[in-house]
Design an enzyme around this catalytic site. Structure first.
Site, mmCIF file in Angstrom:
data_model
loop_
_atom_site.group_PDB
_atom_site.id
_atom_site.type_symbol
_atom_site.label_atom_id
_atom_site.label_comp_id
_atom_site.label_asym_id
_atom_site.label_seq_id
_atom_site.Cartn_x
_atom_site.Cartn_y
_atom_site.Cartn_z
ATOM 1 N N GLU A 20 5.888 -16.915 -9.885
ATOM 2 C CA GLU A 20 5.430 -15.551 -9.619
ATOM 3 C C GLU A 20 4.752 -14.913 -10.823
ATOM 4 O O GLU A 20 3.702 -14.271 -10.689
ATOM 5 C CB GLU A 20 6.616 -14.662 -9.215
ATOM 6 C CG GLU A 20 7.043 -14.752 -7.769
ATOM 7 C CD GLU A 20 8.178 -13.799 -7.464
ATOM 8 O OE1 GLU A 20 8.080 -13.076 -6.462
ATOM 9 O OE2 GLU A 20 9.168 -13.759 -8.224
ATOM 10 N N ARG A 61 5.005 -0.711 -6.200
ATOM 11 C CA ARG A 61 4.879 -1.487 -4.973
ATOM 12 C C ARG A 61 3.808 -2.564 -5.081
ATOM 13 O O ARG A 61 3.770 -3.485 -4.259
ATOM 14 C CB ARG A 61 4.546 -0.556 -3.800
ATOM 15 C CG ARG A 61 5.625 0.464 -3.500
ATOM 16 C CD ARG A 61 5.095 1.606 -2.671
ATOM 17 N NE ARG A 61 4.800 1.204 -1.313
ATOM 18 C CZ ARG A 61 5.567 1.495 -0.268
ATOM 19 N NH1 ARG A 61 6.678 2.172 -0.435
ATOM 20 N NH2 ARG A 61 5.225 1.120 0.939
ATOM 21 N N LYS A 75 5.096 -5.420 -4.295
ATOM 22 C CA LYS A 75 6.547 -5.232 -4.366
ATOM 23 C C LYS A 75 7.166 -5.070 -2.989
ATOM 24 O O LYS A 75 8.127 -5.721 -2.652
ATOM 25 C CB LYS A 75 6.854 -3.999 -5.230
ATOM 26 C CG LYS A 75 8.352 -3.752 -5.425
ATOM 27 C CD LYS A 75 8.990 -4.844 -6.240
ATOM 28 C CE LYS A 75 10.468 -4.642 -6.445
ATOM 29 N NZ LYS A 75 11.099 -5.811 -7.074
ATOM 30 N N LYS A 130 10.653 -17.409 -9.555
ATOM 31 C CA LYS A 130 10.395 -16.471 -10.651
ATOM 32 C C LYS A 130 9.329 -17.027 -11.591
ATOM 33 O O LYS A 130 8.431 -16.310 -12.030
ATOM 34 C CB LYS A 130 11.685 -16.191 -11.429
ATOM 35 C CG LYS A 130 12.654 -15.306 -10.717
ATOM 36 C CD LYS A 130 12.135 -13.895 -10.606
ATOM 37 C CE LYS A 130 12.739 -13.183 -9.415
ATOM 38 N NZ LYS A 130 12.216 -13.569 -8.112
ATOM 39 N N TRP A 159 -3.344 -2.701 -1.342
ATOM 40 C CA TRP A 159 -3.175 -4.134 -1.600
ATOM 41 C C TRP A 159 -4.029 -4.846 -0.563
ATOM 42 O O TRP A 159 -3.808 -4.711 0.637
ATOM 43 C CB TRP A 159 -1.698 -4.524 -1.470
ATOM 44 C CG TRP A 159 -1.397 -5.933 -1.863
ATOM 45 C CD1 TRP A 159 -1.240 -6.423 -3.123
ATOM 46 C CD2 TRP A 159 -1.190 -7.046 -0.976
ATOM 47 N NE1 TRP A 159 -0.944 -7.775 -3.086
ATOM 48 C CE2 TRP A 159 -0.904 -8.177 -1.780
ATOM 49 C CE3 TRP A 159 -1.211 -7.201 0.399
ATOM 50 C CZ2 TRP A 159 -0.646 -9.433 -1.236
ATOM 51 C CZ3 TRP A 159 -0.959 -8.449 0.950
ATOM 52 C CH2 TRP A 159 -0.683 -9.544 0.117
ATOM 53 N N HIS A 179 14.395 -39.384 -3.440
ATOM 54 C CA HIS A 179 13.702 -39.431 -2.153
ATOM 55 C C HIS A 179 12.282 -38.876 -2.245
ATOM 56 O O HIS A 179 11.710 -38.502 -1.223
ATOM 57 C CB HIS A 179 14.513 -38.657 -1.099
ATOM 58 C CG HIS A 179 15.857 -39.246 -0.835
ATOM 59 N ND1 HIS A 179 16.029 -40.433 -0.151
ATOM 60 C CD2 HIS A 179 17.099 -38.826 -1.199
ATOM 61 C CE1 HIS A 179 17.322 -40.714 -0.089
ATOM 62 N NE2 HIS A 179 17.995 -39.757 -0.722
ATOM 63 N N CYS A 212 0.828 -1.201 0.000
ATOM 64 C CA CYS A 212 0.000 0.000 0.000
ATOM 65 C C CYS A 212 0.865 1.255 0.000
ATOM 66 O O CYS A 212 1.959 1.272 0.556
ATOM 67 C CB CYS A 212 -0.898 0.003 1.232
ATOM 68 S SG CYS A 212 -1.924 -1.463 1.392
ATOM 69 N N ASN A 218 -1.941 2.242 5.857
ATOM 70 C CA ASN A 218 -1.116 1.071 5.523
ATOM 71 C C ASN A 218 -0.945 0.239 6.784
ATOM 72 O O ASN A 218 -0.773 0.790 7.872
ATOM 73 C CB ASN A 218 0.273 1.477 5.024
ATOM 74 C CG ASN A 218 0.249 2.152 3.680
ATOM 75 O OD1 ASN A 218 -0.786 2.204 3.021
ATOM 76 N ND2 ASN A 218 1.391 2.663 3.262
ATOM 77 N N GLY A 219 -0.931 -1.085 6.653
ATOM 78 C CA GLY A 219 -0.693 -1.937 7.813
ATOM 79 C C GLY A 219 -1.902 -2.790 8.138
ATOM 80 O O GLY A 219 -2.848 -2.911 7.352
ATOM 81 N N GLU A 247 15.362 -19.927 -6.557
ATOM 82 C CA GLU A 247 15.025 -18.615 -7.099
ATOM 83 C C GLU A 247 14.418 -18.733 -8.494
ATOM 84 O O GLU A 247 13.466 -18.019 -8.833
ATOM 85 C CB GLU A 247 16.274 -17.736 -7.119
ATOM 86 C CG GLU A 247 16.106 -16.387 -7.797
ATOM 87 C CD GLU A 247 15.125 -15.450 -7.125
ATOM 88 O OE1 GLU A 247 14.801 -14.403 -7.725
ATOM 89 O OE2 GLU A 247 14.651 -15.758 -6.012
#
Length: 605
Positions: free
Chosen positions: A485, A27, A600, A482, A74, A501, A2, A99-100, A478
């Site tokens: 995402e 963001r 973000k 990606k 968000w 395994h 946010c 925000n929060g 990583e």
């Protein structure tokens, strides 16, 4: 996540608020809105589309004013919908953005309902707006100071009142908020970048601060209500770096900016010296006996890579913790550990909370690897190294990751030097390799046409496995992150030795298996793992070093990187994985820069 922008001025602030929101789009958000004080009344416009759509709505309505607030949201409490978008009003008197997360919102909601307040949204934010209205005494600054004492959780808020024009009040606890100081005007924002081009005079509010913004003055009190002096800093927020230029997406631009970003991160490094991390670094490095790394997401994978480096080269034991989990378990504190936090924004809520938890256990030797020199993380750590990736707009981190790895390798060498494990010859060799990194990454980027061909195949799949061994297992993690995402393909990563395994049961003709295959000490073991996949009919996509002697064959597709790069190989091998994810997402038609449900800068827990 946010974003907040607020202003009091003697000019129409609508363009400033909207431009601020545009600068905060990177963001991530799923709704946005603006509220203004217009002719003695509150007016607002909200949208679940992009800021450009909000701007069109505002212009059509002719909204203009001298006092106002704006927000990108968000979703946490309540779905992404117009009625849940900020700003929220209370009885057409109070306008508020937040925000929060407020943890006691249910309790407050019931109390306010009993007092006659009607809720139009599912958000915890509307609870704050009604609380401020319910407690309003005729002085908004005093009211907010009292209201925030009732809030449990994390917040940054900006609020104004119909009955007090030319006044905006802000407060923060666990979520960043800054003041922008102007000439006869003042501003609030969650990020200095939102005010770029408006003012470069910035005050970073501290935990518990409440600020009163008026035309000719601002006034700050701390959590106890005492006057607080906060330093005014000149901050030149990046603007031009956020321009898209000739690229189709910011993610593509940022992938190709990595040679420059790595070079900038190493600028001025002429030798290995603890002072690269701060004046007190030698003393701290000399007394530590271990390292604790705290991070989330992509930064966590950078930390996993650093664990291999630090233990191998510096000979120090390393523990790495997912920041969001660390403070909720009974860990064994070690006051002699170096606590390293890694964060692109320096405002990651979970990592900040983990840092504070470590310090509460007398772990005070703190260092951060961060891309924002003015962030809370940098201010709260004794030592720091600022990566110089520049603004990263794409939600899926690329250049922030490779610059974090670059800084972490420098840290490894400094720790090794202090412990007497780095000879002059080794230092010279490592520095030579690091200076060559930008050119080496540039050579890997030239592989893009081959990777595009692979992406066309991947775009038709719904699942993928990624394999790596040793130092390159975090790179496989990583790469899988990606892909999931931005393309929404389910992807998992494993150490290649773990195939037998369990994960081998998933291997079929329809399950592509991406393998990171540098020519290191584990290459022969990795070749055996490759054969295990091939024997089960799996399709292998191998990123191999030029001299790794892995030949393409039926079911084995190979792209060769130009050179083997030793300890720094992970920085090279992650680049083709970024390109594979990007071009796969492109082929699937997803929103590359703003993938669904993600943000973000994660400023809530």
């Amino acid at each position: 996540m946010c974003g907040i922008v607020g202003a009091v001025a003697q000019r129409n602030i609508t363009p400033i608020l909207l431009e601020g929101l545009k600068r905060l789009e990177y963001r991530g958000y799923d709704s946005c809105g603006v509220a203004l004080h217009v002719d003695g009344a509150l007016q607002r416009s909200r949208s679940t589309a992009r800021v450009a759509e909000l701007q069109a709505q505002v212009e059509k309505a002719g909204l203009a004013g001298f006092t106002g607030i704006a927000h990108t949201r968000w979703a946490t409490h309540g779905a992404p919908a117009s009625h849940n978008a900020h700003p929220h009003f209370s009885r057409e008197r109070i306008a508020l953005v937040h925000n929060g997360i407020i943890e006691n919102h249910d309790e407050l909601r019931e109390e306010l309902r009993a007092a006659g307040y009607v809720f139009e949204s599912q958000t915890d934010t509307e609870v704050i707006a009604h609380l401020v209205d319910h407690m309003y005494t005729g002085d908004l600054f005093e009211t907010v100071q009292q209201a925030v004492k009732r809030l449990h959780g994390a917040y940054a808020i900006a609020v104004f009142c119909r009955d007090e024009p030319h006044r905006v009040v802000g407060a923060r606890q666990g979520s960043p908020l800054i003041v922008g100081v102007g000439n006869g005007e003042n501003f609030l924002a969650s990020d200095a970048m939102a005010l770029a081009g408006t003012t470069d005079q910035i005050i970073y509010l501290e935990e518990g601060d409440v600020v009163d913004l008026q035309l000719q003055r601002y006034w700050i009190v701390d959590g106890e209500g005492k006057p607080a002096q906060r330093e005014v800093r000149t901050v030149h927020a990046h603007t031009g770096a956020a321009e898209l230029g000739p690229y189709r997406h910011y993610m593509q631009k940022e992938i190709f900016e990595q040679p420059r970003a790595i070079g900038d991160t190493l600028e001025g490094v002429t030798g290995i010296s603890p002072e690269l991390f701060g004046d007190d670094a030698y003393r701290i490095f000399n007394k530590i006996d271990s390292v604790l790394i705290l991070a989330c997401g992509t930064s966590y994978y950078a930390g996993l890579t650093a664990k291999y480096w630090i233990e191998s080269i510096a000979g120090l034991p390393v523990n790495i913790e997912i920041a969001s989990e660390y403070r909720y378990r009974d860990s064994v504190p070690n006051p002699n550990a170096l606590v390293v936090t890694i964060s692109q924004s320096g405002e990651t809520a979970d990592t900040l909370a983990a840092l504070k938890h470590a310090r509460s256990q007398d772990m005070v030797n703190t260092l951060t690897i961060c891309n924002v020199s003015t962030s809370a993380m940098v201010r709260e750590c004794k030592l720091s190294y600022i990566t110089r990736a520049g603004v990263e707009v794409g939600v899926a981190s690329t250049k922030a990751f490779t610059t974090q790895l670059t800084a972490l390798f420098l840290l490894t060498l400094c720790l090794a030097q202090v412990r007497g494990r780095l000879t002059d010859e080794q230092e010279a060799d490592h520095l030579k390799a690091m200076r060559h990194l930008p050119a080496a990454v540039g050579a890997v980027l030239a592989l893009e046409p081959q990777i595009i061909a692979w992406a066309e195949e991947f775009a038709r799949k719904e699942n993928a496995l990624f394999l790596g061994r040793g130092l390159h297992y975090p790179i496989a993690l990583e790469g899988a992150l990606k892909l999931k995402e931005i393309s929404y393909i389910h992807a998992e990563a494993y150490p290649a030795g773990e195939l037998k395994h369990g994960p081998l049961a998933l291997v079929t003709q329809e399950m592509p298996v991406v393998t990171v295959a540098p020519n290191d000490a584990l290459i022969e073991k990795l070749k055996s793992n490759i054969q295990e996949v091939r024997a089960r009919g799996g399709q292998l996509y191998v990123f191999a070093d030029a001299d790794s002697h892995i030949a393409p064959s039926e079911g084995v597709h190979v792209i060769r990187l130009p050179e083997h790069y030793g300890h720094l190989s992970p920085i090279l091998h992650v680049v083709p994985l970024q390109l594979l994810a990007y071009h796969t997402a492109l082929a699937r038609g997803t929103d590359v820069d703003k993938p669904r449900n993600l943000a973000k800068s994660v400023t809530v827990e």
